[in-house]
Design a protein around this motif. Structure first.
Motif, PDB file in Angstrom:
ATOM      1  N   GLU A  67      24.002  19.254   3.312  1.00 10.97           N
ATOM      2  CA  GLU A  67      22.961  19.764   4.223  1.00 10.97           C
ATOM      3  C   GLU A  67      22.748  18.805   5.401  1.00 10.97           C
ATOM      4  N   PRO A 125      17.262  22.597   7.757  1.00  9.32           N
ATOM      5  CA  PRO A 125      17.993  23.325   6.716  1.00  9.32           C
ATOM      6  C   PRO A 125      18.814  24.440   7.369  1.00  9.32           C
ATOM      7  N   ARG A 164      22.276  25.836   3.740  1.00 10.35           N
ATOM      8  CA  ARG A 164      21.926  26.858   2.740  1.00 10.35           C
ATOM      9  C   ARG A 164      21.657  28.222   3.364  1.00 10.35           C
ATOM     10  N   SER A 203      21.702  32.356   2.136  1.00  5.47           N
ATOM     11  CA  SER A 203      20.771  33.399   2.595  1.00  5.47           C
ATOM     12  C   SER A 203      21.487  34.467   3.404  1.00  5.47           C
ATOM     13  N   GLY A 246      17.196  16.584  -0.732  1.00  7.97           N
ATOM     14  CA  GLY A 246      17.201  17.991  -1.134  1.00  7.97           C
ATOM     15  C   GLY A 246      18.493  18.331  -1.865  1.00  7.97           C
ATOM     16  N   ASP A 247      19.592  17.816  -1.335  1.00 10.46           N
ATOM     17  CA  ASP A 247      20.892  18.038  -1.981  1.00 10.46           C
ATOM     18  C   ASP A 247      20.961  17.360  -3.345  1.00 10.46           C
ATOM     19  N   SER A 296      19.235  19.522  -5.748  1.00 10.19           N
ATOM     20  CA  SER A 296      20.078  20.684  -6.065  1.00 10.19           C
ATOM     21  C   SER A 296      21.182  20.307  -7.043  1.00 10.19           C
ATOM     22  N   ARG A 330      19.689  19.901 -10.462  1.00 10.92           N
ATOM     23  CA  ARG A 330      19.366  21.185 -11.081  1.00 10.92           C
ATOM     24  C   ARG A 330      20.634  21.854 -11.620  1.00 10.92           C
ATOM     25  N   ARG A 333      15.017  29.520   0.376  1.00 14.67           N
ATOM     26  CA  ARG A 333      15.967  28.457   0.013  1.00 14.67           C
ATOM     27  C   ARG A 333      15.640  27.138   0.709  1.00 14.67           C
ATOM     28  N   PRO A 334      15.306  27.153   1.998  1.00 17.86           N
ATOM     29  CA  PRO A 334      14.903  25.881   2.612  1.00 17.86           C
ATOM     30  C   PRO A 334      13.749  25.202   1.863  1.00 17.86           C
ATOM     31  N   ASP A 384      15.065  24.513  -2.032  1.00 22.65           N
ATOM     32  CA  ASP A 384      16.206  23.617  -2.222  1.00 22.65           C
ATOM     33  C   ASP A 384      16.285  22.527  -1.147  1.00 22.65           C
ATOM     34  N   SER A 385      16.408  22.932   0.115  1.00 23.56           N
ATOM     35  CA  SER A 385      16.664  21.937   1.160  1.00 23.56           C
ATOM     36  C   SER A 385      15.556  20.903   1.231  1.00 23.56           C
TER      37      SER A 385
END
Lengths: 442, 442
Positions: free
Chosen positions: A130, A138, A141, A146, A317-318, A321, A324, B141-142, B145-146
């Protein structure tokens, strides 16, 4: 706090972004653990020089020069060294040892992305990036996920903060390029060697990454047409303003549907954009990515394009992710490149143009110019002629006044336009081709 | 085309969004399959009435009234019926039969989100809802996740297109609320019963969804403070413009850090925002979400907030994500709500205010008003007094001219402000409290 599974996080690089990532990971560790469903243990930071001065007060025992040892056994490897080597070797080692990789390395991805993504696919790992395009915004993603059910027509991005800072100050203050560049260097917005920014190399790397995602196609860096902003002067900025435009360094990723075989164009150059366009109001060192999609319509993503702590937000943020994904199980989701559209050279692109010429101020000159344009399949939309006070050409006995001709064209093919401009330059009536700029954002 | 694994997709609802989703799934099926790594087979569309007129030319045999039968055996269930029931029952059935769910149903998620997410967690399914807030704008998603590695301070969103259309036309054309609402209804921007939009119910549902994501906290819909725009008149719009503001219906999700125990506030109301703020230039029925994060700084996401095909883009992005997850394996990633911050009532929020009063135009009135404000812990930033031509009060023998007082305050606690306004209204010198509006976006 819940007792979470532990994930071992290795950090490669402790520069502006890396040191912020380390600091935030430690400061907000418990919060991030709750969000990730796993505790994120920073097990080490690989640097080249243990004794280099560092801004943050990270414990000395975290630092090591042995990146390879650190990578072994890590669940998530954050690569923030930049450059191609040794970053590439370490990233591949991390993938092959089963770790997920988080990187902000646009040069690496734009150059060796396919090799790295393939390696990750082989072992079911995933690469997150990202922070590699448009900093904290962002955008990866949204494009990757999206908009995965849509067809993107065009992306226009202001993806380099340094050049936007320079062009914005030239526009708002009437300052000269050199003057603002020097300021930008003093303020830390531009490097001592500003080439990567002002010549568009940085923007071209980001354009390759964005276009690959948007069009599900591997876009090699050398297929990106690239021009910088060093030729932009005060007169061009003024002339743009006069016509209702502002000059921005744009990364344009476009789906071309004119030909029977669908193709894409990826290009970086300074272009005119209407002052009414949302991108025109992106000031200072900010970034913005404007996306035109068939179903979703027009979208814009705006924010800080660079900065240590801002970019660290995208990196973390990455990391969450990746964590997760580790908790959820399953293999990584690879890049989608099956569309495999051809990337055409810039000559096949059509845009509108603004051509500024100095011509002899004589009857018939406009007719000659118009004839050359028409022969070259370039259709004129607007013409504005102004006599340049005091300027003249010709011999001493018979001086000819010089006029400035600003021609706005309809959409024309770049190849046609460029050949036509050559013919204009060679014609007897044109004294000088002052500038040729594309107009984007229709 | 590669021979992909087949995933069975069931669609519930064939309205404006549903019919577009079905049409796009069929039109771009091969492309989506390449991106998803699985072919997406639309196995049926559940509707209430088989004979209802439909805009798209979908094969008749796809339609069924037996939603439950359709859900059984589907890998991905797209719920686009809207409303609470039977949508909720079907969504839970889908989850319990092992399917992933894609929904645009903001009412359902804002009301029964926790129950639905819990059910998905139990079986390792995942619920996707990019289309449930801000239509086609990728914002879920931002946030999810981001920005998962960052701390969000505040979100200010224009998340309802109808009210933005109305307020924008009132601002740009000086039109009346009723007039523009009638136009909006004629153009299809507003429903015949506009309550959900103009009273802020729709925005409140989206605010609950965005706040839950941003603060990793379950935000019940009834904890969202909600006011609509029906009280906004031409005079308020003009007065706002005069002071450099525009009135927008804002969904504000804010982290409050003043108290020892961190908390959040979620509120929807018409508020003044500086014309310099990026949200001020969101025109027509567009939406935008402005996010202030500790590390990333300020971000803005802009685009179409509604529309069948635009929303279908967000739905299909979710379908591709669900398909990729099926291919990758592993369980779904649940919502992160462990932060569990208390949601405080609006009375505990601090903002700036613009208070407009009609007062007797007599010496000492301003001192009295200032005294009441000061006693109420409301500090004055600006005052503008103008005599209202022709207006007067008092008895016939001794008429008193009426002045308009526009007071801009510093940040004050809503509870203090509201009590102070009550005291102003009860004081002898204030003829009328014309309006009290919050000022957001500092």
């Amino acid at each position: 706090m819940i007792d979470h599974r532990r994930l071992r996080v290795a950090l490669l690089g402790a520069g502006a972004v890396g040191s912020q990532v380390a600091a935030l990971l430690r400061k907000h560790g418990d919060e991030l653990a709750d969000r990730a469903g796993a505790s994120l243990e920073l097990v080490g930071i690989a640097v080249r020089d243990l004794d280099a001065p560092r801004e943050t007060d990270l414990p000395k025992e975290l630092f090591t020069t042995d990146a390879e040892q650190l990578i072994l056994g890590a669940d998530i490897v954050i690569e923030l060294m930049g450059g191609i080597e040794p970053a590439k070797t370490y990233v591949l080692q991390a993938i092959n040892s089963g770790a997920d990789v988080v990187t902000a390395n646009k040069a690496l991805l734009a150059t060796h992305g396919p090799e790295i993504f393939d390696a990750a696919d082989q072992v079911g790992a995933q690469v997150y990036y990202e922070a590699a395009a448009a900093g904290a915004i962002p955008i990866i993603r949204p494009l990757r996920d999206s908009l995965a059910g849509d067809r993107i027509r065009r992306i226009m991005g202001i993806v380099n903060g340094t050049t936007n800072y320079i062009l914005d100050r030239m526009d708002t203050e009437g300052a000269d390029f050199g003057e603002v560049l020097a300021d930008a260097q003093r303020l830390g917005y531009a490097e001592a060697d500003p080439t990567a920014d002002v010549e568009g190399y940085d923007a071209a790397q980001k354009a390759a990454i964005l276009a690959s995602l948007a069009f599900h196609t591997t876009v090699p860096l050398d297929a990106v047409h690239r021009e910088g902003i060093t030729a932009i002067d005060k007169a061009m900025i003024d002339s743009a303003r006069h016509a209702g435009y502002v000059i921005k360094l744009l990364a344009v990723c476009e789906r071309l549907t004119d030909d029977p075989q669908e193709s894409i164009s990826v290009r970086v150059y300074p272009a005119l954009i209407s002052r009414e366009h949302p991108l025109a109001s992106v000031h200072g060192a900010n970034n913005a990515v404007f996306v035109e999609a068939e179903a979703a319509g027009n979208l814009m993503f705006y924010g800080a394009g660079a900065g240590g702590v801002q970019t660290a937000s995208a990196v973390l943020g990455d990391v969450v992710s990746a964590a997760r994904r580790h908790v959820a199980g399953g293999v990584g989701v690879g890049e989608s490149t099956l569309a495999n559209l051809p990337v055409v050279p810039v000559g096949r692109v059509t845009t509108r143009y603004q051509i500024t010429l100095e011509v002899d101020d004589q009857p018939g000159v406009l007719a000659t110019v118009a004839g050359i344009l028409s022969d070259g399949r370039v259709s004129i939309a607007t013409v504005e002629q102004t006599v340049i006070p005091g300027a003249s050409t010709g011999s001493e006995s018979e001086t000819i006044a010089v006029a400035r001709l600003v021609i706005g064209t309809h959409r024309a093919r770049e190849q046609d336009l460029s050949e036509t401009v050559d013919r204009l330059a060679a014609s007897g009536v044109v004294e000088r081709v002052v500038s040729v700029l594309r107009v984007e954002g229709d």
